[in-house]
Design a protein around this motif. Structure first.
Motif, PDB file in Angstrom:
ATOM      1  N   UNK A 147       5.559  -7.319   4.052  1.00  0.00           N
ATOM      2  CA  UNK A 147       5.530  -5.870   3.926  1.00  0.00           C
ATOM      3  C   UNK A 147       6.476  -5.162   4.877  1.00  0.00           C
TER       4      UNK A 147
ATOM      5  N   UNK B 279       4.480   9.854   2.623  1.00  0.00           N
ATOM      6  CA  UNK B 279       3.592   9.656   1.485  1.00  0.00           C
ATOM      7  C   UNK B 279       2.157   9.371   1.912  1.00  0.00           C
ATOM      8  N   UNK B 280       2.021   8.587   2.984  1.00  0.00           N
ATOM      9  CA  UNK B 280       0.672   8.155   3.356  1.00  0.00           C
ATOM     10  C   UNK B 280      -0.067   9.225   4.164  1.00  0.00           C
TER      11      UNK B 280
ATOM     12  N   UNK C  15       0.902   4.296  -2.904  1.00  0.00           N
ATOM     13  CA  UNK C  15       0.646   5.719  -2.683  1.00  0.00           C
ATOM     14  C   UNK C  15       1.856   6.558  -3.082  1.00  0.00           C
TER      15      UNK C  15
ATOM     16  N   UNK D 266      -1.848  -7.607  -3.314  1.00  0.00           N
ATOM     17  CA  UNK D 266      -0.832  -7.301  -2.295  1.00  0.00           C
ATOM     18  C   UNK D 266      -0.764  -8.430  -1.264  1.00  0.00           C
TER      19      UNK D 266
ATOM     20  N   UNK E  29       7.620   6.443   3.847  1.00  0.00           N
ATOM     21  CA  UNK E  29       6.257   5.929   3.670  1.00  0.00           C
ATOM     22  C   UNK E  29       5.251   6.765   4.457  1.00  0.00           C
TER      23      UNK E  29
ATOM     24  N   UNK F 246       0.824  -1.218   0.000  1.00  0.00           N
ATOM     25  CA  UNK F 246       0.000   0.000   0.000  1.00  0.00           C
ATOM     26  C   UNK F 246       0.854   1.263   0.000  1.00  0.00           C
ATOM     27  N   UNK F 247       1.924   1.266   0.824  1.00  0.00           N
ATOM     28  CA  UNK F 247       2.747   2.458   0.971  1.00  0.00           C
ATOM     29  C   UNK F 247       3.409   2.847  -0.346  1.00  0.00           C
ATOM     30  N   UNK F 248       3.877   1.851  -1.097  1.00  0.00           N
ATOM     31  CA  UNK F 248       4.531   2.123  -2.377  1.00  0.00           C
ATOM     32  C   UNK F 248       3.514   2.537  -3.439  1.00  0.00           C
TER      33      UNK F 248
ATOM     34  N   UNK G 229       2.381   2.508   9.371  1.00  0.00           N
ATOM     35  CA  UNK G 229       2.828   2.093   8.036  1.00  0.00           C
ATOM     36  C   UNK G 229       3.678   0.829   8.173  1.00  0.00           C
ATOM     37  N   UNK G 230       3.842   0.135   7.060  1.00  0.00           N
ATOM     38  CA  UNK G 230       4.801  -0.958   6.993  1.00  0.00           C
ATOM     39  C   UNK G 230       6.056  -0.459   6.292  1.00  0.00           C
TER      40      UNK G 230
ATOM     41  N   UNK H 295       0.515  13.965   2.554  1.00  0.00           N
ATOM     42  CA  UNK H 295       0.489  14.441   1.162  1.00  0.00           C
ATOM     43  C   UNK H 295      -0.517  15.552   0.941  1.00  0.00           C
TER      44      UNK H 295
END
Lengths: 250, 96
Positions: B6, B42-43, A37, B1, B39, A33-35, B28-29, B46
């Motif tokens: 992860x 980004x999550x 996004x 996924x 990460x 999921x993180x990638x 996050x992972x 943003x």
């Protein structure tokens, strides 16, 4: 000079739009999921930059063409993006490699472009540079982790390198159109950028335990609108909505 | 996924303005701390939600358990004298 600048802006905008579209293809398909996004964020940076560049190009051309006209109503032979941008996503290693090779170029190119004598270009470059710094950080992190990761991740990254290194020459392709602009201090000398790029890339490949392909024939032709087979498919998908519903807004 | 490769789980704390505390906003992972920060950026930031990010390995956080709620928190309910509301504040004192 306006004609030269228009051509140059199209080349930059096309390269941004096409790699932005490629990255957007990962939306909903990222390995985690993180990638997912992260790549779509980066994709939006490229599409946004393309938008600004097309807008300015349309203004300079003075034919009333909007950014949508330029993006959606030109055919394959009228696109001048670098050949690296249009290469397929492949596996995640190939996407990361294509991105790293692009980011390592853009960090120097857009840095130089912030000193352009054209204020609009300098402004777009300054905004882009902040985004590119992050793109490079993201792609570099993955280059190291995949290259120096497992046997399989290194093998995949090496395969990607063998496959797409031959398109990096097109990042630095230049012609008579550019020389007037370079002389006027509007755009940088690409041979200088190429040296900086090569130095960074060589260092990275070594750190990521990759072997640089040797005696590579560099593919070119994008400045004449000649592309690999992939661009046509990208345009078919990207332009279909706009061509089916001309002038559509959402 | 796939859900088994992860990386580790990291708890993310974002500061919305300089000077304010970092607040927990999710997780996050990521395989390591640098990637965890990227990460998290980004999550969770943003839409310009943040000025600073902390990430903490989820396993480094020790939490009180729900069963402890009674013994931990209820004894405080009837001890109003612990609140500093019984002092006479002289007039004219600001910023107390």
């Amino acid at each position: 000079m306006e004609k030269h600048l228009f051509n140059y802006l199209l080349r930059l905008a096309d390269s941004s739009l096409i790699i932005g579209h490629r990255l957007s293809e990962w939306c909903g398909h990222g390995p985690v999921l993180e990638e997912d996004i992260a790549l779509t964020n980066i994709s939006l940076d490229f599409v946004g930059r393309a938008n600004s560049l097309y807008e300015y190009a349309g203004k300079i051309e003075e034919k009333g063409r909007t950014e949508d006209d330029l993006a959606y109503l030109r055919n394959e032979r009228e696109f001048f993006n670098n050949l690296l941008a249009e290469q397929p996503n492949g596996d995640y290693a190939q996407t990361i490699l294509r991105q790293y090779l692009t980011d390592a170029f853009e960090i120097h190119f857009y840095e130089a472009l912030t000193k352009s004598k054209d204020e609009t270009i300098a402004g777009i470059a300054a905004k882009s540079l902040k985004e590119i710094q992050y793109h490079l950080r993201h792609s570099s992190s993955w280059m190291l982790r995949l290259g120096d990761g497992t046997e399989e991740s290194n093998r995949r990254l090496q395969n990607a390198l063998n496959e797409i290194y031959r398109f990096t020459g097109s990042l630095f392709e230049t012609d008579d159109n550019d020389s007037a602009l370079t002389a006027a201090g509007i755009v940088p000398d690409l041979s200088v950028i190429q040296q900086l790029w090569q130095k960074d890339v060589d260092t990275m490949l070594e750190k990521a335990m990759l072997k640089k392909p040797e005696n590579v024939w560099m593919q070119k032709g994008n400045l004449q609108g000649r592309h690999t087979e992939h661009l046509g498919y990208i345009l078919a998908e990207m332009q279909s909505v706009h061509r089916a519903y001309p002038g559509v807004k959402w | 996924m796939s859900n088994n490769n992860q990386g580790t789980l990291w708890e993310v704390f974002v500061q919305t303005k300089p000077g304010l505390p970092h607040k927990h906003c999710g997780s996050v992972h990521a395989p390591d701390k640098e990637m965890a920060i990227q990460n998290a950026r980004d999550v969770y930031t943003r839409r310009s939600e943040g000025t600073s990010i902390w990430v903490v390995p989820a396993e480094a956080i020790t939490a009180s358990s729900p069963e402890d709620m009674g013994s931990f928190f209820e004894p405080a309910n009837d001890k109003v004298y612990r609140h500093p509301t019984f002092y006479h504040v002289p007039e004219g004192v600001k910023y107390l």
